[in-house]
Scaffold this motif. Structure first.
Motif, PDB file in Angstrom:
ATOM      1  N   GLY A   1      36.044  12.744  22.835  1.00 43.99           N
ATOM      2  CA  GLY A   1      35.911  13.781  21.819  1.00 43.99           C
ATOM      3  C   GLY A   1      35.215  15.026  22.326  1.00 43.99           C
ATOM      4  N   PHE A   2      34.561  14.928  23.468  1.00 44.01           N
ATOM      5  CA  PHE A   2      33.874  16.074  24.069  1.00 44.01           C
ATOM      6  C   PHE A   2      34.580  16.541  25.348  1.00 44.01           C
ATOM      7  N   GLY A   3      35.828  16.107  25.493  1.00 42.81           N
ATOM      8  CA  GLY A   3      36.598  16.502  26.654  1.00 42.81           C
ATOM      9  C   GLY A   3      36.227  15.772  27.928  1.00 42.81           C
ATOM     10  N   VAL A   4      35.532  14.640  27.800  1.00 43.10           N
ATOM     11  CA  VAL A   4      35.094  13.864  28.954  1.00 43.10           C
ATOM     12  C   VAL A   4      35.945  12.601  29.057  1.00 43.10           C
ATOM     13  N   ASP A   5      36.694  12.483  30.132  1.00 40.64           N
ATOM     14  CA  ASP A   5      37.535  11.309  30.348  1.00 40.64           C
ATOM     15  C   ASP A   5      36.933  10.485  31.490  1.00 40.64           C
ATOM     16  N   ILE A   6      36.298   9.364  31.144  1.00 40.22           N
ATOM     17  CA  ILE A   6      35.618   8.518  32.130  1.00 40.22           C
ATOM     18  C   ILE A   6      36.576   7.430  32.601  1.00 40.22           C
ATOM     19  N   SER A   7      36.941   7.462  33.859  1.00 38.13           N
ATOM     20  CA  SER A   7      37.798   6.417  34.412  1.00 38.13           C
ATOM     21  C   SER A   7      36.952   5.210  34.814  1.00 38.13           C
ATOM     22  N   TRP A   8      37.622   4.078  34.997  1.00 40.65           N
ATOM     23  CA  TRP A   8      36.922   2.873  35.437  1.00 40.65           C
ATOM     24  C   TRP A   8      36.243   3.110  36.780  1.00 40.65           C
ATOM     25  N   SER A   9      36.943   3.778  37.692  1.00 38.51           N
ATOM     26  CA  SER A   9      36.393   4.016  39.028  1.00 38.51           C
ATOM     27  C   SER A   9      35.227   5.002  38.989  1.00 38.51           C
ATOM     28  N   MET A  10      35.313   6.027  38.121  1.00 37.41           N
ATOM     29  CA  MET A  10      34.223   6.999  38.024  1.00 37.41           C
ATOM     30  C   MET A  10      32.953   6.349  37.485  1.00 37.41           C
ATOM     31  N   TRP A  11      33.089   5.489  36.479  1.00 37.80           N
ATOM     32  CA  TRP A  11      31.919   4.813  35.903  1.00 37.80           C
ATOM     33  C   TRP A  11      31.205   3.997  36.981  1.00 37.80           C
ATOM     34  N   ILE A  12      31.965   3.153  37.681  1.00 40.45           N
ATOM     35  CA  ILE A  12      31.330   2.261  38.654  1.00 40.45           C
ATOM     36  C   ILE A  12      30.802   3.048  39.851  1.00 40.45           C
ATOM     37  N   LEU A  13      31.456   4.139  40.214  1.00 44.68           N
ATOM     38  CA  LEU A  13      30.979   4.963  41.329  1.00 44.68           C
ATOM     39  C   LEU A  13      29.639   5.597  40.993  1.00 44.68           C
ATOM     40  N   ALA A  14      29.486   6.084  39.775  1.00 45.88           N
ATOM     41  CA  ALA A  14      28.240   6.734  39.380  1.00 45.88           C
ATOM     42  C   ALA A  14      27.098   5.736  39.213  1.00 45.88           C
ATOM     43  N   ALA A  15      27.410   4.518  38.774  1.00 49.12           N
ATOM     44  CA  ALA A  15      26.355   3.549  38.446  1.00 49.12           C
ATOM     45  C   ALA A  15      26.025   2.593  39.574  1.00 49.12           C
ATOM     46  N   ILE A  16      26.891   2.487  40.580  1.00 49.89           N
ATOM     47  CA  ILE A  16      26.745   1.416  41.562  1.00 49.89           C
ATOM     48  C   ILE A  16      25.459   1.523  42.373  1.00 49.89           C
ATOM     49  N   VAL A  17      25.070   2.735  42.773  1.00 51.76           N
ATOM     50  CA  VAL A  17      23.882   2.872  43.622  1.00 51.76           C
ATOM     51  C   VAL A  17      22.592   2.599  42.844  1.00 51.76           C
TER      52      VAL A  17
END
Length: 484
Positions: free
Chosen positions: A220-236
């Motif tokens: 709704g805010f123009g943010v499309d979070i992909s599965w790969s983007m989520w795990i890439l940002a959170a993994i470290v």
């Protein structure tokens, strides 16, 4: 005075005999009705205000639970249809969202892990290689859950259904029982696995049932979070947390049993009892590998993640790893589909009718005086600790995610970064209390950790998690280019 006595007695009798569930429902309905009858706030249409009133009723119902969650949310849609606030097609538009079917499909995959015994096999295999220390045993449990975390979207099913029985049986195998012997090893393992489960749930989009809802709300805010983007940002930052938690817990809340000689033998014996790996386990492994691959790289092939999940489910049915009646009897999946889709509808029309926009305008003027990073840290911290007021991650997400995302964006935080951080925090804050998420009452009910210890440890590790996320995390996000 005499006339009022019978009324007082009648009221007292009613409260005594009225079922608690009915009292809770009447309280929830009173909240919604009160807002419904109040004139709309300036800038919000009558339709938007009524959706907000029904949303407030739904939220109160999620917290107090006078009825099953699915029935509460379905009732909310029916109210909006009957009062002609929404058409039938609008009210049930949430059921057509791909993310709803993604989470239902992931529940079916979870059933495959439980039915085939692959989850147990992975746990015992890692434990057989974990060495001869309690700390090594804790790390083996944590990293086994980390490996299968993306495959089981219900933290309750994964942590409570697969790992809790293992932790409990291991504790008792070493003579650690609720009571005087609880601190031999049981209390340490219970808290360590539970604290890490919350972090693991926030590392992937499919780690917790509320995560896909966050993805939908962020759209709704123009943010499309992909599965790969989520795990890439959170993994470290996530990996740093699950590396730190077992060791710090070992120092702050030490087990009396430091060495676990013979544990490798116990694990190997359990593996023998399971027998050789079955064809069904091999098939599930292949299907799971297929899904992970296309969740990561599906965008390059133009394949939607929901389609990938449904293909995986159909592959399990075709290979007889799961049967169609088993899918139909998977109550958790269908219940989640109903309340999840209903909440998506409510959240969507709160935005469409301008309710969140008014909230954004109201809060925007209060957050421009400081640098956006400092503002975001404060906003995210408040979001995290507000979970003390909630007994459900989903209830918290439903009521707080959009307002806090609006506030963070107004402060200058990049929308994608804000969505990703709130997404992970929406899982991690479940470890604060004995009631904060599904597995909490399961682990607490085992009797190894006192209420005082639980709340104290929950707060200590929340501080550690936040520190890691705002130091290691920011450095990592800057490297990824997410900080603008």
């Amino acid at each position: 005075m005499q006339a009022s006595a019978p009324k007082s007695n009648l009221r007292s009798t009613f409260l005594q005999k009225c079922p608690p569930s009915l009292l809770k429902f009447l309280f929830c309905a009173g909240i919604g009705f009160g807002i419904w009858m109040t004139p709309p706030v300036a800038g919000i249409s009558l339709a938007g205000w009524r959706v907000f009133a029904v949303f407030a009723f739904t939220l109160a119902g999620m917290i107090l639970k006078p009825m099953p969650l699915g029935s509460i949310t379905l009732m909310s849609l029916i109210i909006l249809i009957v009062t002609k606030v929404l058409t039938f097609q609008e009210a049930f538009s949430g059921f057509s969202q791909p993310v709803v079917w993604l989470i239902a499909a992931a529940f079916f995959i979870a059933r495959g892990f439980i039915k085939t015994g692959l989850g147990l096999r992975l746990s015992y295999k890692v434990m057989s290689l974990a060495g001869k220390s309690t700390l090594g045993l804790a790390y083996s449990l944590v990293f086994t859950e980390f490996l299968i975390g993306p495959a089981i979207p219900s933290v309750t099913a994964r942590s409570g259904g697969i790992f809790f029985p293992i932790v409990e049986s291991l504790s008792k195998a070493f003579g650690s029982h609720p009571g005087e012997s609880r601190k031999k090893i049981g209390a340490y393992l219970m808290q360590t696995v539970f604290q890490c489960s919350a972090v693991i749930s926030g590392i992937s989009l499919t780690g917790m049932s509320g995560n896909p809802m966050l993805k939908t709300l962020a759209l709704g805010f123009g943010v499309d979070i992909s599965w790969s983007m989520w795990i890439l940002a959170a993994i470290v930052p996530g990996l740093v947390c699950i590396l730190v938690i077992p060791y710090v817990m070992y120092k702050l809340y030490p087990p009396e049993v430091k060495r676990t000689e013979g544990m490798d033998k116990v694990a190997k014996q359990k593996l023998k009892e399971l027998g050789p790996i079955s064809n069904r386990e091999i098939g599930l492994t292949a299907v799971f590998g297929f899904m992970i691959f296309f969740w990561c790289f599906g965008s390059f092939f133009g394949i939607n993640s929901t389609v990938v999940a449904l293909i995986g489910v159909l592959a399990l049915v075709a290979s007889n790893i799961l049967t169609w009646p088993e899918l139909m009897s998977e109550k958790g999946a269908w219940d989640t589909l109903i309340w999840f889709a209903s909440l998506i509808t409510l959240a969507t029309f709160l935005k469409n009718f301008g309710v969140t926009g008014v909230f954004s305008d109201f809060l925007g003027g209060y957050v421009h005086s400081t640098h956006w990073q400092l503002s975001f840290i404060m906003i995210a911290t408040v979001y995290y600790y507000s979970h003390y007021l909630f007994a459900s991650n989903i209830a918290h997400i439903t009521s707080m995610f959009v307002p806090f995302l609006v506030l963070a964006i107004a402060a200058g935080t990049p929308p994608l970064l804000a969505s990703l951080v709130f997404g992970s925090f929406s899982c991690m804050f479940g470890s604060l209390t004995t009631y904060g998420c599904g597995p909490a009452p399961i682990y607490f009910g085992a009797g190894y950790v006192t209420t005082k210890e639980w709340f104290s440890l929950g707060f200590v590790f929340s501080v550690i998690n936040l520190f890691i996320w705002f130091t290691v995390g920011f450095a990592w996000w800057h490297f990824l280019g997410l900080t603008g």
